[in-house]
Design an enzyme around this catalytic site. Structure first.
Site, PDB file in Angstrom:
ATOM      1  N   SER A 125     -21.292  -6.143 -40.291  1.00  0.00           N
ATOM      2  CA  SER A 125     -21.567  -4.721 -40.465  1.00  0.00           C
ATOM      3  C   SER A 125     -22.073  -4.387 -41.850  1.00  0.00           C
ATOM      4  O   SER A 125     -22.597  -3.294 -42.063  1.00  0.00           O
ATOM      5  CB  SER A 125     -20.340  -3.879 -40.130  1.00  0.00           C
ATOM      6  N   HIS A 146     -25.994  -5.951 -34.404  1.00  0.00           N
ATOM      7  CA  HIS A 146     -24.844  -5.152 -34.840  1.00  0.00           C
ATOM      8  C   HIS A 146     -24.371  -4.218 -33.728  1.00  0.00           C
ATOM      9  O   HIS A 146     -24.993  -3.192 -33.468  1.00  0.00           O
ATOM     10  CB  HIS A 146     -25.230  -4.359 -36.108  1.00  0.00           C
ATOM     11  N   GLU A 158     -27.737  -2.379 -33.011  1.00  0.00           N
ATOM     12  CA  GLU A 158     -28.812  -2.445 -34.005  1.00  0.00           C
ATOM     13  C   GLU A 158     -29.310  -3.890 -34.072  1.00  0.00           C
ATOM     14  O   GLU A 158     -28.527  -4.801 -34.356  1.00  0.00           O
ATOM     15  CB  GLU A 158     -28.294  -2.026 -35.389  1.00  0.00           C
ATOM     16  N   ASN A 196     -24.571   3.093 -40.502  1.00  0.00           N
ATOM     17  CA  ASN A 196     -23.624   3.210 -41.609  1.00  0.00           C
ATOM     18  C   ASN A 196     -24.268   3.858 -42.833  1.00  0.00           C
ATOM     19  O   ASN A 196     -23.601   4.554 -43.601  1.00  0.00           O
ATOM     20  CB  ASN A 196     -23.025   1.848 -41.957  1.00  0.00           C
TER      21      ASN A 196
HETATM   22  N1  LIG Z   1     -14.216  -4.190 -35.824  1.00  0.00           N
HETATM   23  C1  LIG Z   1     -15.245  -3.377 -35.943  1.00  0.00           C
HETATM   24  O1  LIG Z   1     -15.132  -2.139 -35.822  1.00  0.00           O
HETATM   25  C2  LIG Z   1     -16.616  -3.946 -36.206  1.00  0.00           C
HETATM   26  C3  LIG Z   1     -17.754  -3.198 -35.864  1.00  0.00           C
HETATM   27  C4  LIG Z   1     -19.027  -3.757 -36.063  1.00  0.00           C
HETATM   28  C5  LIG Z   1     -19.138  -5.017 -36.628  1.00  0.00           C
HETATM   29  N2  LIG Z   1     -18.002  -5.712 -36.981  1.00  0.00           N
HETATM   30  C6  LIG Z   1     -18.172  -7.059 -37.544  1.00  0.00           C
HETATM   31  O2  LIG Z   1     -17.890  -8.012 -36.541  1.00  0.00           O
HETATM   32  C7  LIG Z   1     -17.325  -9.189 -37.129  1.00  0.00           C
HETATM   33  C8  LIG Z   1     -16.010  -9.504 -36.446  1.00  0.00           C
HETATM   34  O3  LIG Z   1     -15.137  -8.405 -36.588  1.00  0.00           O
HETATM   35  P1  LIG Z   1     -13.833  -8.262 -35.667  1.00  0.00           P
HETATM   36  O4  LIG Z   1     -13.302  -6.900 -35.924  1.00  0.00           O
HETATM   37  O5  LIG Z   1     -14.119  -8.700 -34.283  1.00  0.00           O
HETATM   38  O6  LIG Z   1     -12.866  -9.340 -36.363  1.00  0.00           O
HETATM   39  P2  LIG Z   1     -11.532  -9.977 -35.771  1.00  0.00           P
HETATM   40  O7  LIG Z   1     -10.690 -10.297 -36.955  1.00  0.00           O
HETATM   41  O8  LIG Z   1     -10.974  -9.151 -34.672  1.00  0.00           O
HETATM   42  O9  LIG Z   1     -12.033 -11.367 -35.115  1.00  0.00           O
HETATM   43  C9  LIG Z   1     -12.575 -12.420 -35.846  1.00  0.00           C
HETATM   44  C10 LIG Z   1     -12.400 -13.691 -35.020  1.00  0.00           C
HETATM   45  O10 LIG Z   1     -13.150 -14.747 -35.626  1.00  0.00           O
HETATM   46  C11 LIG Z   1     -12.407 -15.935 -35.540  1.00  0.00           C
HETATM   47  N3  LIG Z   1     -12.905 -16.841 -36.577  1.00  0.00           N
HETATM   48  C12 LIG Z   1     -12.752 -16.740 -37.914  1.00  0.00           C
HETATM   49  N4  LIG Z   1     -13.432 -17.736 -38.525  1.00  0.00           N
HETATM   50  C13 LIG Z   1     -14.040 -18.465 -37.556  1.00  0.00           C
HETATM   51  C14 LIG Z   1     -14.902 -19.593 -37.554  1.00  0.00           C
HETATM   52  N5  LIG Z   1     -15.271 -20.184 -38.698  1.00  0.00           N
HETATM   53  N6  LIG Z   1     -15.348 -20.056 -36.373  1.00  0.00           N
HETATM   54  C15 LIG Z   1     -14.989 -19.451 -35.210  1.00  0.00           C
HETATM   55  N7  LIG Z   1     -14.173 -18.392 -35.155  1.00  0.00           N
HETATM   56  C16 LIG Z   1     -13.702 -17.896 -36.307  1.00  0.00           C
HETATM   57  C17 LIG Z   1     -10.975 -15.491 -35.723  1.00  0.00           C
HETATM   58  O11 LIG Z   1     -10.060 -16.451 -35.202  1.00  0.00           O
HETATM   59  C18 LIG Z   1     -10.956 -14.171 -34.947  1.00  0.00           C
HETATM   60  O12 LIG Z   1     -10.609 -14.370 -33.586  1.00  0.00           O
HETATM   61  C19 LIG Z   1     -17.248  -8.910 -38.624  1.00  0.00           C
HETATM   62  O13 LIG Z   1     -18.381  -9.423 -39.252  1.00  0.00           O
HETATM   63  C20 LIG Z   1     -17.234  -7.384 -38.685  1.00  0.00           C
HETATM   64  O14 LIG Z   1     -17.749  -6.888 -39.906  1.00  0.00           O
HETATM   65  C21 LIG Z   1     -16.753  -5.214 -36.762  1.00  0.00           C
END
Ligand SMILES: NC(=O)c1ccc[n+]([C@@H]2O[C@H](COP(=O)([O-])OP(=O)(O)OC[C@H]3O[C@@H](n4cnc5c(N)ncnc54)[C@H](O)[C@@H]3O)[C@@H](O)[C@H]2O)c1
Length: 504
Positions: A125, A146, A158, A196
């Site tokens: 993000s 995104h 996006e 954003n």
């Molecule tokens: N949560 C939101 O509102 C949101 C919205 C848009 C974008 N994002 C982006 O999406 C991404 C994930 O966010 P999230 O909220 O799902 O996080 P999260 O913490 O819920 O999940 C992350 C997952 O990645 C796994 N992981 C970590 N390192 C790893 C690796 N090297 N290989 C494989 N798996 C691995 C973890 O075990 C976990 O299950 C981030 O980049 C975040 O910025 C999040």
């Protein structure tokens, strides 16, 4: 090169199956494509798949999804036990922790596992896609994808086009987004991408109004909801998303645009962050919350005064909407000052003080009224310093007779609604001008991604393009702040008297 997203053997790998990855896998499988899920945590991907099926079975039991759809989605979801198992994927979407070092290392591992034609996308993000792709051999097949949280409910995606991203990759990912039943918009690889970045305008201007002591958070929120149709005002939204999320995001965008004053964060925002008052999640932020988590709203209404409504008001200039309001209240409107009645003015972009001085009015009896948006629900008023409270309340009582709630704020160029809407519109115009996305996509993304009642360019049209430009010109002239400089996109359309959505 091309990738046919409709080919029957298409496989989409999803790496990281937390909140976002799980949703991405779900919409992929529901779109009729194979999703191969991998997570570094032991059993993480299998748990995510089980979670998706549990949700879908719940929907099916309530008759909101056919059992056959659940079975088809189940068949499309597979779990990989290593990155190497993603070898045959046509596309891999990464959704792991928001950490550049982690993502760079992972992208190198994914590149080593897949073929040179496999598209690799990140759901980051806030990190620049080009920076994640930096050390890869084939950067042309890397882009951003995104999605918004929760993915199955938020239709927008996006598609981020980085410096090296090949056009066929963008085309393929737009097609993928559509097959996932999303609405894709193509966006530049700039800080905050589109939504954003666009979302900073409402927050920073709300904070600016508060910081200047012009209005309370409750007043700003109520005006944005009632007169402009926003589902939430900026302060309640900050409390909902969490100050620990939105304050750092504001700083990243401000730094990313090299301290453009349009994006200036507020020290008051930082104070809450530093104090750990993070919003709803900590029971307090801009608002306090009771033990059940309900917002304690101090209220935005100017309470009825004991002063009776004036029977006569002086209308300084001929403004049809103001005349109608006064007539609807049953009061008599005078065109010439009788020396004692309240004087009503409806400035655009100016404060009451400037209006009084320019038009040589009595500052004690002049009340400025904002006619922006839905004045049937709420009307904002303000007076110059030294204004007579009794005269003001007699005028306020007239406006309240129309059935509208009245919000009394401190003297401010552009009141609340004009300032906020003009700043949202202005940033949208700037985003269209500098090519972050097409004008149409700016509006689509902001309505779908942030639930705005209309996109920023449509908001400029709603305000009146000339009006919107004038509000900014006056704000810049009165405050001396470059933050209010009108976008050249907006200026041209205001000068020509055409819609802000007109493309070049
Ligand atoms: N949560 C939101 O509102 C949101 C919205 C848009 C974008 N994002 C982006 O999406 C991404 C994930 O966010 P999230 O909220 O799902 O996080 P999260 O913490 O819920 O999940 C992350 C997952 O990645 C796994 N992981 C970590 N390192 C790893 C690796 N090297 N290989 C494989 N798996 C691995 C973890 O075990 C976990 O299950 C981030 O980049 C975040 O910025 C999040």
């Amino acid at each position: 090169m091309t990738l046919d997203i409709n080919r029957p053997d298409l496989v989409v790998g999803v790496v990281g199956t937390g909140a976002m990855g799980r949703g991405i896998a779900q919409v992929t499988a529901q779109g009729g494509m194979k999703a191969l899920m991998y997570d570094a945590a032991e059993g993480g991907a299998a748990r995510a798949k089980a979670g998706i099926l549990e949700t879908l079975k719940g929907l099916a039991s309530r008759g909101r999804l056919a059992d056959a759809d659940v079975a088809r989605t189940d068949a499309n979801l597979a779990v990989a036990d290593s990155l190497a198992a993603l070898k045959g994927c046509n596309i891999v979407i990464e959704a792991v922790f928001e950490d550049l070092v982690v993502k760079r290392k992972l992208f190198a591992e994914i590149e080593a596992a897949v073929s040179p034609e496999t598209i690799i996308a990140s759901n980051t993000s806030s990190i620049r896609i080009a920076s994640i792709a930096h050390s890869l051999k084939h950067r042309d097949r890397v882009c951003g994808m995104h999605y918004f949280n929760p993915v199955p409910l938020m239709k927008l995606v996006e598609v981020i086009r980085a410096a090296d991203t090949a056009p066929w990759v963008v085309d393929a990912m737009v097609a993928l987004g559509k097959r996932q039943t999303r609405v894709p918009v193509v966006v530049g690889d700039t800080p905050g991408f589109l939504v954003n970045l666009g979302g900073t305008a409402i927050g920073t201007e709300g904070l600016r109004i508060f910081q200047e002591g012009r209005a309370t958070p409750s007043q700003v929120d109520a005006v944005m909801r009632d007169t402009c149709g926003f589902r939430m005002g900026p302060f309640e939204l900050m409390d909902l998303t969490g100050i620990d999320v939105n304050f750092p995001a504001r700083k990243i965008i401000y730094e990313g645009f090299f301290h453009d004053r349009r994006m200036t964060p507020s020290p008051y925002h930082e104070s809450l962050f530093a104090a750990g008052k993070l919003g709803r999640k900590t029971g307090g932020g801009w608002y306090s919350y009771d033990s059940k988590g309900a917002k304690i709203d101090p209220g935005a209404d100017h309470l009825p005064s004991v002063v009776p409504a004036a029977s006569v008001v002086v209308m300084d200039s001929h403004n049809e909407k103001l005349v109608q309001l006064v007539l609807a209240s049953g009061a008599k409107a005078l065109a010439v000052d009788d020396g004692r009645s309240p004087i009503l003015v409806a400035p655009v972009g100016k404060d009451c003080t400037t209006t009084v001085v320019e038009r040589n009015l009595d500052p004690r009896r002049t009340i400025a009224v904002d006619l922006t948006g839905d004045t049937a629900r709420r009307i904002t008023i303000m007076t110059a310093p030294g204004g007579d409270d009794l005269v003001r309340d007699a005028a306020s009582a007239i406006l309240a007779r129309t059935g509208a709630k009245v919000t009394l704020i401190k003297d401010s160029p552009g009141f609340i609604a004009q300032r906020m809407c003009a700043m949202i519109a202005n940033l949208g115009c700037e985003m269209a001008m500098i090519g972050i996305a097409s004008a149409a996509d700016v509006d689509t993304a902001m309505t779908l991604g942030l639930n705005y009642p209309r996109g920023p360019l449509a908001l400029a049209d709603w305000l009146g393009v000339k009006n919107c430009h004038e509000i900014l010109v006056q704000l810049q002239a009165i405050t001396g702040d470059d933050r209010y400089r009108p976008s050249q996109w907006l200026r041209r359309r205001a000068q020509l008297g055409i819609s802000a959505t007109t493309v070049e």
